[in-house]
Design an enzyme around this catalytic site. Structure first.
Site, PDB file in Angstrom:
ATOM      1  N   TYR A 149      60.238  85.229  51.133  1.00  0.00           N
ATOM      2  CA  TYR A 149      59.964  85.823  52.447  1.00  0.00           C
ATOM      3  C   TYR A 149      60.922  85.242  53.500  1.00  0.00           C
ATOM      4  O   TYR A 149      61.609  85.974  54.204  1.00  0.00           O
ATOM      5  CB  TYR A 149      58.508  85.553  52.826  1.00  0.00           C
ATOM      6  CG  TYR A 149      58.074  86.224  54.099  1.00  0.00           C
ATOM      7  CD1 TYR A 149      57.869  87.602  54.148  1.00  0.00           C
ATOM      8  CD2 TYR A 149      57.855  85.477  55.253  1.00  0.00           C
ATOM      9  CE1 TYR A 149      57.461  88.218  55.320  1.00  0.00           C
ATOM     10  CE2 TYR A 149      57.434  86.092  56.429  1.00  0.00           C
ATOM     11  CZ  TYR A 149      57.238  87.463  56.461  1.00  0.00           C
ATOM     12  OH  TYR A 149      56.839  88.079  57.625  1.00  0.00           O
ATOM     13  N   VAL A 191      45.047  83.183  57.649  1.00  0.00           N
ATOM     14  CA  VAL A 191      43.979  82.305  58.106  1.00  0.00           C
ATOM     15  C   VAL A 191      42.960  83.024  58.993  1.00  0.00           C
ATOM     16  O   VAL A 191      41.748  82.800  58.847  1.00  0.00           O
ATOM     17  CB  VAL A 191      44.568  81.036  58.760  1.00  0.00           C
ATOM     18  CG1 VAL A 191      45.269  81.332  60.077  1.00  0.00           C
ATOM     19  CG2 VAL A 191      43.514  79.979  58.933  1.00  0.00           C
TER      20      VAL A 191
END
Ligand code: UDP
Length: 320
Positions: A149, A191
């Site tokens: 990424y 998260v």
């Protein structure tokens, strides 16, 4: 009488979390929107409400393949963005960033379209400079599990700037910091979505490591404002420009806030910290202020409340 045809805008990754909000905004502003998505992490349901609109078109397309369409602007958002998604098929992740950038830049070159790249704070890796200004080159592991990424997005930036220098393409590179909000995947491992879904289900909130690592969380509506403003900047302005919130929270603080706002009886459970997890991250925002006239206005409490409402309505409690 003069009829002006609407601006034709391509949004890659348009059925994803950010992309679907951007498509909505562009339609509201009168643009003709072509939403391209391969539905790897994007979802038709995110744009289902736009499907009947006369200025909206949905195209199943993977940007690692060339695309021939006539457009005035391109927002290049396509790429799995959460660690569990981008690490599941790491080679495809790099291809999406790199081949995808080449294909979209090729399209911009042929059509003369302006093109905006949604880059990421991950280009800074685990930073030694805090907060991170755009001039900081970052500290990125080139061979770790996050590299597909991070390095893919870094290479995409390189390509954008080389196309700009070599072919004078009108580019904008925007680095986004931890965006959250409605239409995040309930199970994409990030998260904010993890904590909200866990809290709504009454499960333990999984804090990785000691929870002292920090992030600056940005609410999706603020980020969409910034993307549209960035596209409208004069041709001389290329970025890269950081876009995010300057309020930094530790992961533990976030967990406590989510428990409080959901009124959940959930507790915190610690789990091992993933490899190469950055310790801290906060954008330096003077360029965004100066060139976009932009500032995030949604507080974390307000943004979390709206995101909790979304997951609540989705029936997160009903279960995974
Ligand atoms: N994190 C956590 N519990 C979770 C998911 C993530 O403590 O259930 C931590 C993660 O280790 C990282 C931070 O929250 O330190 C942000 O993770 P996320 O995957 O959302 O974004 P990124 O790491 O790409 O900034």
């Amino acid at each position: 009488m003069r009829f002006e045809s609407p601006k034709r805008v391509l949004v890659t990754g348009g059925a994803g979390f950010l992309g679907s909000h951007l498509c909505e905004r562009l339609i509201a502003e009168g643009c003709d929107v072509l939403c391209a998505d391969n539905f790897y992490t994007g979802n038709r349901l995110n744009v289902a409400h736009l499907l009947g609109h006369p200025r909206f078109e949905l195209l199943r397309h993977d940007i690692t393949m060339p695309l021939y369409v006539e457009v005035d602007e391109i927002y290049n958002l396509a790429c799995p963005a959460s660690p569990i998604h981008y690490q599941r098929h790491p080679v495809q992740t790099t291809k999406t960033s790199v081949h995808g950038a080449i294909n979209m830049l090729g399209l911009a070159k042929r059509t003369g379209a302006r093109i905006l790249q949604t880059s990421t704070s991950e280009v800074y890796g685990d930073p030694e400079v805090h907060p991170q200004p755009e001039s900081y080159w970052g500290r990125v592991n080139p061979i770790g599990p996050r590299s597909c990424y991070d390095e893919g997005k870094r290479c995409a930036e390189t390509l954008f700037f080389d196309y700009h220098r070599q072919y004078r393409l009108k580019i904008k590179v925007v680095r986004l910091f931890n965006v959250y909000g409605p239409r995040m995947h309930h199970d994409d491992g990030r998260v904010v979505s993890n904590f909200i879904v866990q809290a709504l289900l009454g499960e333990d909130l999984t804090v990785y490591g000691d929870g002292d690592q920090s992030r600056s969380f940005s609410y999706v509506d603020d980020i969409i404002d910034a993307l549209v403003l960035a596209m409208e900047t004069p041709d001389e302005f290329t970025g890269p420009v950081n876009v995010g919130s300057e309020f930094e929270f530790t992961v533990r603080e976030l967990a406590e806030k989510v428990i409080e706002l959901t009124g959940s009886g959930s507790k915190i459970r610690h789990e091992p910290l993933p490899t190469d997890d950055p310790c801290q991250r906060r954008p330096e925002l003077s360029l965004a202020r100066r060139h976009l006239g932009w500032e995030a206005t949604t507080t974390l409490d307000e943004g979390l409340r709206r995101t909790i409402e979304y997951f609540h309505a989705l029936g997160a409690e009903a279960g995974r």
